[in-house]
Design a protein around this motif. Structure first.
Motif, mmCIF file in Angstrom:
data_model
loop_
_atom_site.group_PDB
_atom_site.id
_atom_site.type_symbol
_atom_site.label_atom_id
_atom_site.label_comp_id
_atom_site.label_asym_id
_atom_site.label_seq_id
_atom_site.Cartn_x
_atom_site.Cartn_y
_atom_site.Cartn_z
ATOM 1 N N ALA A 89 -13.370 -47.440 55.330
ATOM 2 C CA ALA A 89 -12.395 -47.517 54.247
ATOM 3 C C ALA A 89 -10.989 -47.511 54.814
ATOM 4 O O ALA A 89 -10.721 -46.868 55.823
ATOM 5 C CB ALA A 89 -12.573 -46.334 53.296
ATOM 6 N N TYR A 90 -10.133 -48.235 54.157
ATOM 7 C CA TYR A 90 -8.719 -48.283 54.517
ATOM 8 C C TYR A 90 -7.974 -48.415 53.202
ATOM 9 O O TYR A 90 -8.100 -49.426 52.513
ATOM 10 C CB TYR A 90 -8.476 -49.476 55.447
ATOM 11 C CG TYR A 90 -7.038 -49.887 55.581
ATOM 12 C CD1 TYR A 90 -6.065 -48.954 55.956
ATOM 13 C CD2 TYR A 90 -6.623 -51.189 55.336
ATOM 14 C CE1 TYR A 90 -4.746 -49.319 56.073
ATOM 15 C CE2 TYR A 90 -5.305 -51.572 55.455
ATOM 16 C CZ TYR A 90 -4.371 -50.631 55.821
ATOM 17 O OH TYR A 90 -3.061 -50.997 55.930
ATOM 18 N N TYR A 91 -7.254 -47.382 52.824
ATOM 19 C CA TYR A 91 -6.651 -47.397 51.491
ATOM 20 C C TYR A 91 -5.431 -46.512 51.422
ATOM 21 O O TYR A 91 -5.175 -45.722 52.336
ATOM 22 C CB TYR A 91 -7.685 -46.962 50.437
ATOM 23 C CG TYR A 91 -8.237 -45.560 50.601
ATOM 24 C CD1 TYR A 91 -9.240 -45.292 51.531
ATOM 25 C CD2 TYR A 91 -7.761 -44.502 49.837
ATOM 26 C CE1 TYR A 91 -9.752 -44.018 51.683
ATOM 27 C CE2 TYR A 91 -8.275 -43.224 49.982
ATOM 28 C CZ TYR A 91 -9.265 -42.982 50.910
ATOM 29 O OH TYR A 91 -9.765 -41.714 51.068
ATOM 30 N N ILE A 92 -4.672 -46.676 50.360
ATOM 31 C CA ILE A 92 -3.553 -45.779 50.120
ATOM 32 C C ILE A 92 -3.807 -45.098 48.788
ATOM 33 O O ILE A 92 -4.379 -45.696 47.864
ATOM 34 C CB ILE A 92 -2.197 -46.507 50.148
ATOM 35 C CG1 ILE A 92 -2.091 -47.589 49.087
ATOM 36 C CG2 ILE A 92 -1.954 -47.131 51.535
ATOM 37 C CD1 ILE A 92 -0.715 -48.283 49.064
ATOM 38 N N SER A 93 -3.408 -43.823 48.705
ATOM 39 C CA SER A 93 -3.733 -43.082 47.493
ATOM 40 C C SER A 93 -2.776 -41.922 47.295
ATOM 41 O O SER A 93 -2.305 -41.323 48.257
ATOM 42 C CB SER A 93 -5.175 -42.552 47.609
ATOM 43 O OG SER A 93 -5.557 -41.864 46.436
ATOM 44 N N SER A 94 -2.499 -41.629 46.030
ATOM 45 C CA SER A 94 -1.814 -40.386 45.698
ATOM 46 C C SER A 94 -2.903 -39.373 45.357
ATOM 47 O O SER A 94 -4.091 -39.673 45.498
ATOM 48 C CB SER A 94 -0.847 -40.602 44.531
ATOM 49 O OG SER A 94 -1.551 -40.997 43.374
ATOM 50 N N GLU A 101 -4.298 -45.593 43.470
ATOM 51 C CA GLU A 101 -4.997 -45.891 44.722
ATOM 52 C C GLU A 101 -5.147 -47.401 44.877
ATOM 53 O O GLU A 101 -5.418 -48.100 43.912
ATOM 54 C CB GLU A 101 -6.378 -45.215 44.662
ATOM 55 C CG GLU A 101 -7.223 -45.374 45.895
ATOM 56 C CD GLU A 101 -8.573 -44.624 45.765
ATOM 57 O OE1 GLU A 101 -8.621 -43.513 45.198
ATOM 58 O OE2 GLU A 101 -9.570 -45.201 46.221
ATOM 59 N N ILE A 102 -4.963 -47.882 46.093
ATOM 60 C CA ILE A 102 -5.160 -49.306 46.390
ATOM 61 C C ILE A 102 -6.096 -49.388 47.590
ATOM 62 O O ILE A 102 -5.800 -48.829 48.645
ATOM 63 C CB ILE A 102 -3.815 -50.004 46.707
ATOM 64 C CG1 ILE A 102 -2.822 -49.812 45.552
ATOM 65 C CG2 ILE A 102 -4.042 -51.487 46.982
ATOM 66 C CD1 ILE A 102 -1.386 -50.221 45.875
ATOM 67 N N ILE A 117 -16.197 -57.318 51.863
ATOM 68 C CA ILE A 117 -14.837 -56.786 51.747
ATOM 69 C C ILE A 117 -14.654 -56.412 50.280
ATOM 70 O O ILE A 117 -14.662 -57.285 49.404
ATOM 71 C CB ILE A 117 -13.777 -57.823 52.167
ATOM 72 C CG1 ILE A 117 -14.000 -58.271 53.618
ATOM 73 C CG2 ILE A 117 -12.370 -57.248 51.986
ATOM 74 C CD1 ILE A 117 -13.061 -59.401 54.071
ATOM 75 N N HIS A 118 -14.534 -55.138 50.041
ATOM 76 C CA HIS A 118 -14.493 -54.603 48.687
ATOM 77 C C HIS A 118 -13.056 -54.161 48.399
ATOM 78 O O HIS A 118 -12.464 -53.460 49.211
ATOM 79 C CB HIS A 118 -15.466 -53.412 48.656
ATOM 80 C CG HIS A 118 -15.489 -52.612 47.408
ATOM 81 N ND1 HIS A 118 -16.474 -52.744 46.457
ATOM 82 C CD2 HIS A 118 -14.677 -51.630 46.965
ATOM 83 C CE1 HIS A 118 -16.259 -51.882 45.473
ATOM 84 N NE2 HIS A 118 -15.174 -51.201 45.758
ATOM 85 N N THR A 119 -12.482 -54.587 47.275
ATOM 86 C CA THR A 119 -11.133 -54.144 46.924
ATOM 87 C C THR A 119 -11.163 -53.491 45.550
ATOM 88 O O THR A 119 -12.015 -53.806 44.711
ATOM 89 C CB THR A 119 -10.136 -55.330 46.871
ATOM 90 O OG1 THR A 119 -10.537 -56.235 45.835
ATOM 91 C CG2 THR A 119 -10.086 -56.075 48.204
ATOM 92 N N ASN A 120 -10.219 -52.570 45.344
ATOM 93 C CA ASN A 120 -10.139 -51.934 44.033
ATOM 94 C C ASN A 120 -8.729 -51.384 43.859
ATOM 95 O O ASN A 120 -7.981 -51.256 44.825
ATOM 96 C CB ASN A 120 -11.175 -50.800 43.927
ATOM 97 C CG ASN A 120 -11.494 -50.401 42.484
ATOM 98 O OD1 ASN A 120 -10.958 -50.968 41.526
ATOM 99 N ND2 ASN A 120 -12.367 -49.420 42.329
ATOM 100 N N ILE A 121 -8.373 -51.074 42.641
ATOM 101 C CA ILE A 121 -7.098 -50.404 42.387
ATOM 102 C C ILE A 121 -7.279 -49.406 41.252
ATOM 103 O O ILE A 121 -7.930 -49.712 40.237
ATOM 104 C CB ILE A 121 -5.963 -51.420 42.098
ATOM 105 C CG1 ILE A 121 -4.713 -50.683 41.598
ATOM 106 C CG2 ILE A 121 -6.380 -52.497 41.126
ATOM 107 C CD1 ILE A 121 -3.488 -51.567 41.501
ATOM 108 N N TYR A 122 -6.734 -48.222 41.446
ATOM 109 C CA TYR A 122 -6.713 -47.187 40.420
ATOM 110 C C TYR A 122 -5.270 -47.022 39.960
ATOM 111 O O TYR A 122 -4.363 -46.954 40.787
ATOM 112 C CB TYR A 122 -7.148 -45.828 40.979
ATOM 113 C CG TYR A 122 -8.603 -45.698 41.291
ATOM 114 C CD1 TYR A 122 -9.151 -46.361 42.388
ATOM 115 C CD2 TYR A 122 -9.430 -44.886 40.514
ATOM 116 C CE1 TYR A 122 -10.498 -46.226 42.696
ATOM 117 C CE2 TYR A 122 -10.781 -44.746 40.820
ATOM 118 C CZ TYR A 122 -11.301 -45.412 41.900
ATOM 119 O OH TYR A 122 -12.628 -45.280 42.207
ATOM 120 N N THR A 123 -5.088 -46.935 38.641
ATOM 121 C CA THR A 123 -3.771 -46.567 38.137
ATOM 122 C C THR A 123 -3.981 -45.428 37.159
ATOM 123 O O THR A 123 -4.872 -45.492 36.310
ATOM 124 C CB THR A 123 -3.088 -47.743 37.406
ATOM 125 O OG1 THR A 123 -3.954 -48.219 36.386
ATOM 126 C CG2 THR A 123 -2.782 -48.881 38.370
#
Ligand SMILES: *[C@@H]1O[C@H](CO)[C@@H](O)[C@H](O)[C@H]1NC(C)=O
Ligand SMILES: *[C@@H]1O[C@H](CO)[C@@H](O)[C@H](O)[C@H]1NC(C)=O
Length: 291
Positions: A89-94, A101-102, A117-123
């Motif tokens: 995993a390689y991501y950025i998150s609060s 999270e991205i 290659i899995h992508t996601n975004i949390y808002t």
């Protein structure tokens, strides 16, 4: 809401005004192990990171600093051979229940079978926005460049300079956008054989352990975030590049063409097309132009 908006305008201005802070990308200076340190390592002169997964544990790092907007760049060489059940995993998150999270995640596979290659975004704590791709190269043979480009108007996931996905800011239309919370950078390698391989069909082959993922060239060209009221700082080198290029002009025709090629030929899952999953109630951004 008004105060949030005022705050983000203030941040926007201060982010443009402060180009001086240099964020060191060396793993040895900018990251620390959150788990599995006993068998993972930072090598060379601090620029190379090796995460290891074996029967005892996986491993992970996180950045000391948090960022608000920027271009977060990492070169990764994924676990070779039989990597089924492993996830890098390689991501950025609060943090917190309403976190942003991205994500980039790489789902391993049996030897000779493609990674995902899995992508996601949390808002505001809500994700469920997966898009998946098969790589058009062997991600285990060499290092490849995975970059998250995040600015006030859009987020772009890049693989080797090719945009593969865009998430645009439609906050004015009531769709949450990550622009209030600083995010840290995380990398990890873990055992996910209960979900990554079609819901746990294939188990990790521990005879192939230890599994090793390699990282280098971590480069956060980003605005440092020290909390909601203090000033953010944009890092060199070249903050102007990421700040000004796709922000207002958005992606060039050439980049859009590359993205179309990736999505037409290598995309294998798009939450916006999964009407069954959402019972026809598609997430609102799915009906907006994304690029
Ligand atoms: C593994 O390979 C199979 C067969 O090619 C493919 O269907 C699957 O999507 C690949 N990825 C994962 C994570 O299972
Ligand atoms: C990685 O990709 C990003 C986005 O395209 C680009 O700005 C950067 O220069 C690339 N870095 C390397 C080391 O190739």
């Amino acid at each position: 809401m008004a105060s949030f908006q005022t705050l983000s305008v203030a941040l926007f201005i201060s982010a443009i005004a402060f180009h001086s802070g240099l964020v060191d990308g060396k793993f040895s200076k900018s990251m620390y192990f959150t788990w599995g340190a006993q068998h993972s390592s930072i090598l060379g002169n601090g620029d190379d990171l090796q995460l290891v997964l074996d029967r005892t544990s996986g491993s992970g790092v996180q950045s000391k600093k948090a960022f608000l907007f920027g271009s977060i760049e990492m070169l990764i060489k994924l676990v070779p051979g039989n990597s089924a059940g492993t996830v890098t995993a390689y991501y950025i998150s609060s943090t917190g229940t309403k976190h942003d999270e991205i994500d980039f995640e790489f789902l391993g596979n049996l030897s000779g079978q493609p990674y995902i290659i899995h992508t996601n975004i949390y808002t505001q704590g809500i994700g469920n926005r997966e898009q998946q791709f098969y790589p058009w190269f062997d991600p285990t043979a060499d290092f490849h460049n995975y970059t998250i480009h995040w600015n006030p108007s859009e987020i772009v996931w890049y693989v080797d300079g090719l945009p593969i996905r865009v998430f645009r800011n439609y906050q004015s239309e009531g769709i949450a956008y990550p622009n209030q919370q600083g995010m840290r950078v995380y990398s990890s390698l873990w055992n996910a054989d209960n979900w990554a391989t079609k819901g746990g069909l294939v188990k990790i082959d521990w005879y192939s352990a230890p599994f090793i993922a390699r990282f280098r060239n971590f480069r956060p060209r980003a605005c440092k975030w020290d909390g909601p009221v203090s000033i953010t700082q944009c890092a060199s080198p070249s903050p102007a590049n990421w700040w000004t290029s796709p922000v207002y002009g958005q992606l060039s025709y050439a980049k859009l063409g590359q993205m179309k090629w990736v999505r037409d030929n290598h995309m294998i899952y798009d939450y916006c097309k999964d009407t069954k999953r959402f019972n026809g109630q598609m997430p609102p951004e799915c009906s907006k132009p994304q690029y």
